[in-house]
Design an enzyme around this catalytic site. Sequence first.
Site, PDB file in Angstrom:
ATOM      1  CB  ALA A 164      -0.705  -4.459  11.299  1.00 15.83           C
ATOM      2  CG  MET A 165      -0.522  -4.382   4.313  1.00 14.41           C
ATOM      3  SD  MET A 165      -1.357  -2.816   4.019  1.00 14.41           S
ATOM      4  CE  MET A 165      -2.233  -3.199   2.499  1.00 14.41           C
ATOM      5  CD  GLU A 212      -6.023   2.487   6.182  1.00 13.54           C
ATOM      6  OE1 GLU A 212      -6.171   2.079   7.346  1.00 13.54           O
ATOM      7  OE2 GLU A 212      -5.539   1.769   5.292  1.00 13.54           O
ATOM      8  CG  HIS A 265      -7.319  -0.847  11.660  1.00 11.46           C
ATOM      9  ND1 HIS A 265      -7.617   0.494  11.723  1.00 11.46           N
ATOM     10  CD2 HIS A 265      -6.682  -1.006  10.468  1.00 11.46           C
ATOM     11  CE1 HIS A 265      -7.212   1.098  10.625  1.00 11.46           C
ATOM     12  NE2 HIS A 265      -6.630   0.201   9.846  1.00 11.46           N
ATOM     13  CD  GLU A 266      -4.224  -3.665   9.825  1.00 11.16           C
ATOM     14  OE1 GLU A 266      -4.535  -3.637   8.619  1.00 11.16           O
ATOM     15  OE2 GLU A 266      -3.721  -2.678  10.401  1.00 11.16           O
ATOM     16  CG  ASN A 317      -1.068  -8.090   3.184  1.00 12.08           C
ATOM     17  OD1 ASN A 317      -0.868  -7.102   2.498  1.00 12.08           O
ATOM     18  ND2 ASN A 317      -0.274  -8.426   4.185  1.00 12.08           N
ATOM     19  CD  GLU A 370      -3.055   0.902   2.235  1.00  8.18           C
ATOM     20  OE1 GLU A 370      -4.192   1.308   2.023  1.00  8.18           O
ATOM     21  OE2 GLU A 370      -2.723   0.366   3.314  1.00  8.18           O
TER      22      GLU A 370
END
Length: 822
Positions: A261-262, A317, A294-295, A264, A125
């Site tokens: 954190a991401m 977001e 959140h993720e 995916n 991202e």
Amino acid sequence: MGVRSLTRAEAEERAELLEVERYDVSVDFTDLPDGPDVRCVSTITFSCTEPGGETFVDCAATVLSATLNDVPLPPAAEGRIALRGLAAHNTLRVETVQSDTTHGPGVHRAVDPSDGEVYVWTSFEPDEARFVWACFDQPDLKAPHAFTVTAPAGWTVTSNAGTARTETLGGARRWTFPDTPPLSPYNTVVNAGPFHEIRRNAGGYDLGLYTRRSLAGALERDADEILTLTAQGLAFFARVFAMPFPQHRYDQVFVPEFGGAMENYGCVTWSDDFLRRSAPTPAERELLAKVLLHEMAHMWFGNIVTMRWWDDLWLNEAFAEFACHWAATSATAHTDAWAGHLAGGKLKAYLADQGPATHPIRQPVHDVDEAAAIFDDITYPKGASVLQQLMTYLGEEAFSAGMSDYFARHAWGTTTLQDLVDALGRASGRDLDAWKTGWLDTAGTDRLTLDHGPGGAVLHATGPSGAPPRPQVLAVGAYRRTATGLERTARTTVEVRGPRTPVDLPAGADLYLVNDDDLTFATVRPDAASRDALLRYAADLPTALSRGVAVATVWDMLVNGEATAAEAARGIGAVLEAETCDAAVEPYLTLAGDIAELWAPEGRRVALEAEFAATCRRLADRARHPAGRRVALRSLARAASGGALERLRAEAVEDDDYDLRWRALARAAELGEDTAAEAARLLAADPDPDAHLQELRVRAGVPDARVKAAVWQALAIERAVPVSWVGRVAAAFWRPGQDEVLRPFTRRYLDLVPGLGRGGMIPAMVYTGRLLPRFAIDGGFLDEALAVAGTAAPVVRKTLTEHADVTRRMLRSRGTVEPDAV
């Protein structure tokens, strides 16, 4: 030549021309145990609505070969490969190598210093997949991805689509993953290394956790909690969105040298800094829960349904940040999550929203470089607070129904803001145009005050720059003093439609609290008669949220020059003595320590630090549980001196608390003690594989120019510190009372500014903001820094503008710049 940023116009033109059918991506990690190279072959099949037309594919890695329908293509230029003479149906094959896997964007090779093992992760991202393989790197060109990964035989590979088929190839293994559902390129991932793995079935899902081997103990310690939260979150979102997560397998991978954190799809990547080396504190546990949720919320909002372009970044977001608090309070043990949000992120959002870098939650974005500059406190905590207000405005039932409709209509597609507004409007029966304009298209913060006249109480509301207020629903509470504190005698819900709103409240209360329960995003000011009562009685309010609203008011008065550091320290210190919400104590301690260290005039700093240290000691001595004591002692390490510091160091050894020993040693180093020998012994004894970073933090505080220079070289020049540690080392480097030693490094920061954008969005934000000097500077330095940033990347300019504003406010509070300079 540099790499060009994709513009909105180019993305729209390409989306009109192409439909991507699938990606088949072959990834080779076999060089990584000893070398830097990641080799890839990206095969893209796609159709073209105008045969004979032309476009380009994004590719910023080194191209070894490229063919379109078996015809060789010209070399890439500016991160793009031109595609001309397109057929109705096309096959593009691009072979690449990415060798900058230490500091480059998109992919990272990390070496565990404790055992030499290598781990690799990708993170894309907003548009960093193009630095690893060729792709049409824009959100609205979604397609299935099929990954085939060749890695050393002893490694494990994770990706989006769950369980892979594996085969042995000599000293390597090939992992062939099933097709993903249609995903944007930025939502894909491949991670690899000799991971420690934990798997468990829960709630109908196959849940996996991974980390490097040297942190296996920390993951085993926290696995039950993480897996319980994961199952709770999946069940909650399935219910409120009327759509279960559609994949059986859900993995979470904790990797070294990662920032945050991401999200995916099906395979979330985390910084393994979230696996605390000592038992987590209540605030750390709540943070882990909120990041996890959140993720997870992104699985729906961002992955299943994706914004068409980055001007609707808030759809991604802000919603996930709101949803994680909604889920935490509704479905997990973290029922005070909104209080933690107010004590931490929301205070930052209020500050950012009143500064020169503020912007609407939704704003035009010309290109992706601009998008990278709006991952900030407006998008995240303000966005979360605005969506909490929207749910209050509509009612939770209507809000949930609208979200369910939105996901049902748009699953696996792309949307705009209007699609979401339409779904919520249908479910609630409300016209949301005025709400959308006020909250999403307008920057700045509303201001609320309450007046008491002969005719009763009136709520006065103004919007940004004196404009009419936004439509909103909030609460006002009336409190009276009792022998045990303040008791709420009345609570009135108010819907604001204009500048003046009558409020039905009993007369004669000892305190009226505007925005009680923290339902809206607005700053509050007590009238002249109530100002002293607020400062005096804030600690006596009965709930974490009511105390938090009072703290937020005191803090906002400080940062706007309407309260002194001493007044704010007293008010927040009193709340700390009374606070019963464990997750709020830690952010309040951080706030109180910041006030003493960063906001106090030089002549008051030592006294306020001593008061802060005394508060920490009292909290530690009467803590209800070991975690509370640990939090207080960690904060004490920031300000202790003399005998208090010696006692703290003895307690850290007695408790076998390595983290506290390092913190206390860093304080001793800052105060001038020769700590080198003790640091070397502690480094040898500490089992943490990243203990060398603790030792670097100790050296960073030493008030010696040569030691500072060596730390600066590692931190700022070589970038040898993981991004998750940059802030901690930088905070130890820039210490009060060391101005003469620090002043030369302020110039070195200016030298760095034009190039701070290298390495991608996250490093640019971290290095720009965290390295900015807080001491040995004046307002002129900040002006010069902003001028130097004029040629830097947008994310650097934006980050520096925001942090410079906060620093200028600190200088005003210290009395080193004029009040009208902010």
